[in-house]
Motif scaffolding. Structure first.
Motif, PDB file in Angstrom:
ATOM      1  N   ALA A 105       0.838  -1.199   0.000  1.00 34.39           N
ATOM      2  CA  ALA A 105       0.000   0.000   0.000  1.00 34.39           C
ATOM      3  C   ALA A 105       0.875   1.252   0.000  1.00 34.39           C
ATOM      4  O   ALA A 105       1.887   1.316   0.700  1.00 34.39           O
ATOM      5  N   ARG A 154      -4.897   9.747  -8.415  1.00 38.50           N
ATOM      6  CA  ARG A 154      -3.869   8.733  -8.117  1.00 38.50           C
ATOM      7  C   ARG A 154      -3.404   8.004  -9.375  1.00 38.50           C
ATOM      8  O   ARG A 154      -2.247   7.614  -9.473  1.00 38.50           O
ATOM      9  N   SER A 157       0.069   5.744  -5.178  1.00 38.83           N
ATOM     10  CA  SER A 157      -0.648   5.717  -3.895  1.00 38.83           C
ATOM     11  C   SER A 157      -1.653   4.578  -3.856  1.00 38.83           C
ATOM     12  O   SER A 157      -2.828   4.768  -3.492  1.00 38.83           O
ATOM     13  N   LYS A 182      -3.890   1.401  -2.997  1.00 35.53           N
ATOM     14  CA  LYS A 182      -4.595   0.973  -1.800  1.00 35.53           C
ATOM     15  C   LYS A 182      -4.981  -0.499  -1.929  1.00 35.53           C
ATOM     16  O   LYS A 182      -5.133  -0.998  -3.058  1.00 35.53           O
ATOM     17  N   ASP A 222      -7.561  -1.430  -4.405  1.00 37.11           N
ATOM     18  CA  ASP A 222      -7.237  -1.410  -5.833  1.00 37.11           C
ATOM     19  C   ASP A 222      -6.901  -2.810  -6.353  1.00 37.11           C
ATOM     20  O   ASP A 222      -6.716  -2.992  -7.557  1.00 37.11           O
ATOM     21  N   SER A 268      -1.624  -4.687   2.475  1.00 33.43           N
ATOM     22  CA  SER A 268      -1.751  -3.638   3.502  1.00 33.43           C
ATOM     23  C   SER A 268      -0.588  -3.678   4.488  1.00 33.43           C
ATOM     24  O   SER A 268       0.201  -4.600   4.489  1.00 33.43           O
TER      25      SER A 268
END
Length: 130
Positions: A14, A71, A89, A91, A94, A130
């Motif tokens: 992330a 982004r 960026s 996440k 995504d 993450s």
């Protein structure tokens, strides 16, 4: 017939970045609307970004889903028959299989619906941890 081949997917943490590329066969690439969609298992294919010709070989309009605007950046290189998606960026949400799509259609008032795209790539997996 247009053949689309995606590349550039992978695993990223992330906040990281990836760049997807899609190379197309065909001699009329510059006039095609190109787009990126993504899909996760059990959900419908989701629009990510579109780049469409506006009648001037130097001007293409770009559109983004709200979830990626600011982004992600879509671009194209007609000399190389390539459309790219720079993803910054990133996440965890995504995470998906990303598909490149091409259509000879264009609209000045809306982005094209998935069924209006004639050609699709095989997809490339993007996984954001993450």
């Amino acid at each position: 017939q247009v053949l689309l081949v995606e590349s550039g997917g992978g695993l990223v943490q992330a906040g990281g970045s990836l760049r997807l590329s899609c190379t197309a066969s065909g001699r009329t690439f510059s006039a095609y609307t190109m787009a990126w969609f993504r899909q996760v298992p059990g959900k419908e294919r989701e629009f990510v970004s579109e780049i469409t010709w506006r009648g001037d070989s130097t001007y293409y309009a770009t559109y983004y889903a709200d979830s990626v605007r600011g982004r992600f950046t879509i671009s194209r290189d007609n000399a190389k028959n390539t459309v790219s998606l720079q993803m910054n960026s990133l996440k965890p949400e995504d995470t998906a299989v990303y598909y490149c799509a091409a259509s000879p259609l264009a609209s000045s008032s809306r982005t094209l619906h998935p069924h209006e795209y004639n050609y699709w790539g095989q997809g490339t997996q993007v996984t954001v941890s993450s």
